[in-house]
Every structure is written in C-alpha cells, then in structure tokens.
Design an enzyme around this catalytic site. Structure first.
Site, mmCIF file in Angstrom:
data_model
loop_
_atom_site.group_PDB
_atom_site.id
_atom_site.type_symbol
_atom_site.label_atom_id
_atom_site.label_comp_id
_atom_site.label_asym_id
_atom_site.label_seq_id
_atom_site.Cartn_x
_atom_site.Cartn_y
_atom_site.Cartn_z
ATOM 1 N N ARG A 48 -3.951 -12.319 2.096
ATOM 2 C CA ARG A 48 -4.873 -11.334 2.652
ATOM 3 C C ARG A 48 -6.255 -11.963 2.770
ATOM 4 O O ARG A 48 -7.066 -11.915 1.856
ATOM 5 C CB ARG A 48 -4.889 -10.094 1.766
ATOM 6 C CG ARG A 48 -3.722 -9.144 1.976
ATOM 7 C CD ARG A 48 -3.838 -8.376 3.278
ATOM 8 N NE ARG A 48 -5.083 -7.622 3.290
ATOM 9 C CZ ARG A 48 -5.216 -6.370 2.814
ATOM 10 N NH1 ARG A 48 -4.160 -5.750 2.306
ATOM 11 N NH2 ARG A 48 -6.368 -5.754 2.861
ATOM 12 N N GLU A 86 -8.652 -0.043 8.828
ATOM 13 C CA GLU A 86 -7.255 0.191 8.459
ATOM 14 C C GLU A 86 -6.988 -0.157 6.992
ATOM 15 O O GLU A 86 -5.869 -0.501 6.619
ATOM 16 C CB GLU A 86 -6.324 -0.582 9.399
ATOM 17 C CG GLU A 86 -6.414 -0.104 10.830
ATOM 18 C CD GLU A 86 -5.134 -0.306 11.637
ATOM 19 O OE1 GLU A 86 -4.074 -0.577 11.040
ATOM 20 O OE2 GLU A 86 -5.198 -0.182 12.874
ATOM 21 N N HIS A 143 -2.088 1.196 10.238
ATOM 22 C CA HIS A 143 -2.238 1.782 8.903
ATOM 23 C C HIS A 143 -3.113 3.022 8.972
ATOM 24 O O HIS A 143 -4.184 2.991 9.561
ATOM 25 C CB HIS A 143 -2.870 0.775 7.940
ATOM 26 C CG HIS A 143 -2.080 -0.486 7.800
ATOM 27 N ND1 HIS A 143 -2.042 -1.441 8.786
ATOM 28 C CD2 HIS A 143 -1.292 -0.933 6.796
ATOM 29 C CE1 HIS A 143 -1.258 -2.438 8.401
ATOM 30 N NE2 HIS A 143 -0.790 -2.146 7.199
ATOM 31 N N LYS A 170 5.270 -2.687 12.147
ATOM 32 C CA LYS A 170 4.963 -2.168 10.801
ATOM 33 C C LYS A 170 4.026 -0.965 10.883
ATOM 34 O O LYS A 170 3.069 -0.967 11.658
ATOM 35 C CB LYS A 170 4.308 -3.261 9.962
ATOM 36 C CG LYS A 170 3.850 -2.794 8.578
ATOM 37 C CD LYS A 170 2.955 -3.827 7.902
ATOM 38 C CE LYS A 170 2.420 -3.281 6.572
ATOM 39 N NZ LYS A 170 1.392 -4.158 5.985
ATOM 40 N N ARG A 212 9.152 2.629 -0.887
ATOM 41 C CA ARG A 212 9.096 1.183 -1.098
ATOM 42 C C ARG A 212 10.397 0.630 -1.668
ATOM 43 O O ARG A 212 10.572 -0.588 -1.727
ATOM 44 C CB ARG A 212 7.931 0.832 -2.024
ATOM 45 C CG ARG A 212 6.562 1.177 -1.430
ATOM 46 C CD ARG A 212 5.429 0.791 -2.353
ATOM 47 N NE ARG A 212 4.124 1.145 -1.809
ATOM 48 C CZ ARG A 212 3.407 0.396 -0.981
ATOM 49 N NH1 ARG A 212 3.886 -0.787 -0.604
ATOM 50 N NH2 ARG A 212 2.232 0.797 -0.543
#
Length: 253
Positions: A48, A86, A143, A170, A212
C-alpha cells in the site's frame, strides 16, 4: 468465471487466496513488514504505497520495489495507491495519482496494480492499454466507506470494470446493518455468475467479517488478512483466516 494468474497465484479457482498488506511509512518499516509477512506465507502481498511518505519519489519507489522483490522472492506482489476519497492514507490530485499508476505499470514494480474505476476514463483507458503491453495484471476497484449500495449497483459496478478491460474486478462496501451484508453477498453471487473475470468483494468492519471468509461459497476470489497492521476495518489475522477458509472449503462439488 475465468481465472486470472498473478505470478504463481490463480484467482478464480478453489478457495479464495489471501493477500496481506504492507503499510509502512518509511523504507525501513516497509522492508521489515515485508520480511515478517512473507514468513507467514500469504498467497499475495499488497504494498500500500499511499502509506509511504516518499511515494512521489519514483526513483526511491522503484528501488524499494526491487528490495521487496528480493525479500519476497516468488510471492505475488500487488501494488496499490488507495486514494483518500476511497479510504486511502494520502490525499493527492488526480494528476499525481495517474503519474504514480503509470510509473508502477511502465516499470513493472508489481505483478499486479490496483486502479480505481471512478476516475476520468480518458486517463484510465491508456493505463489499461499499457498494462497489456507490460503484462501487468490490473485489479480495478471501487470502495465505499460510508454505505452499501444496492445489489443492482454493486453488480453494475463490477460489470463496468470488466467492460473497461480489467483483469479482476473488486468492490468493498461498508454495512450499516445485517441486511447490507446480505446485499453484498447476494450481489457477489450474481456477479460471479454473470462476469467472466474473477471478482473480489467484501463487506467491511466487524459486521462484514463473515464476507471475508465465505468467498468460495458466494464467488469472491481473494480476501485480505492482517499480520502487522490492517489496511481496512474488519481484516482478520492471517493464521485465523487461513484456517477458517480451510474449514469452509467446498469439497463435494
């Protein structure tokens, strides 16, 4: 659903694969986290870079990417700059965002790169074309940290990612109540049957933790776990998540 290969990992077949984020702010912390995480043997590591304090120094970025590769060897690497809008850590103008993404792809700093769907399409399209040339897998994402859109909207957004040329689609949403979690799971099941590329979905926070671990049942191909630090609310520790995925494995189909 067709499968997609990211280095040695195949998304879209069998149990959901597990990704773990590296969120260090300095080179030293990034490399320390990479060593600790790879020792736990996740399927994929996500760097990230929006947490990295010198992310706009592209020479340093490339140097650290090479050092990460030396540490993680053949473990698949996803590189993500999550924008502030996001849920990311750094607020940059779109012009800088596109420069970063282009640098990641042009220099193949990861096996896969995350690109957020809802930016100017005129700037997004060339990046998708470049990714094919450079053989970099694109995980296109969206997101929503405030709510869960309707099932129709979730499916529509995932379908739009496929139409735009993504290799993987995603979406992550925030549930307000239990019905929102069911909405996300129902959308996942519908999208997995109508989209030809692998999808990744999750309902965030404690309420959404169930999403998840049940990806194999509903159609999500990748889930995110924590080792050193979570990059999103609701991530489960890797060792626990791995066992839960094994326990929920579908063996009779």
């Amino acid at each position: 659903m067709k499968s997609t290969k990211i280095r040695n990992v195949i998304l879209g077949k069998g149990r959901p694969k597990i990704a773990v984020p590296v969120t260090g702010k300095t080179e030293q912390k990034i490399l320390e986290e990479a060593r600790e995480i790879v020792a736990k043997k996740p399927d994929l590591i996500e760097w990230r870079i929006d947490f990295f304090q010198d992310v706009t120094d592209f020479t340093t970025l490339a140097d650290i990417a090479a050092k990460i590769r030396n540490i993680i060897k053949d473990t698949a690497l996803l590189v993500t700059f999550r924008t502030y809008q996001e849920g990311g850590n750094l607020n940059l103008p779109d012009e800088e965002y596109f420069k970063i993404i282009r640098t990641l792809i042009e220099n193949r700093l990861g096996d896969a790169v995350d690109i957020e769907r809802y930016h100017d399409e005129k700037n997004l399209a060339p990046l998708l074309t470049l990714s094919k040339t450079k053989q970099v897998i694109i995980i296109m994402s969206n997101h929503d940290f405030y709510k869960t859109p309707s099932k129709h909207t979730i499916v529509e957004r995932l379908q739009s990612m496929e139409k735009f040329g993504a290799d993987v689609a995603k979406i992550a949403v925030m549930p307000i109540d239990k019905k929102d979690v069911l909405e996300l799971l129902s959308a996942t099941q519908e999208a997995s049957e109508s989209i030809d590329i692998p999808i990744i979905t999750m309902s965030m926070g404690d309420l959404g933790k169930v999403s998840r671990i049940c990806g194999e049942t509903f159609g999500s191909s990748l889930t995110f776990a924590s080792v050193t630090a979570a990059s999103a609310p609701g991530q489960i520790e890797l060792t626990h998540l791995r066992q839960e995925l094994y326990d929920l494995e579908i063996k009779d189909i």
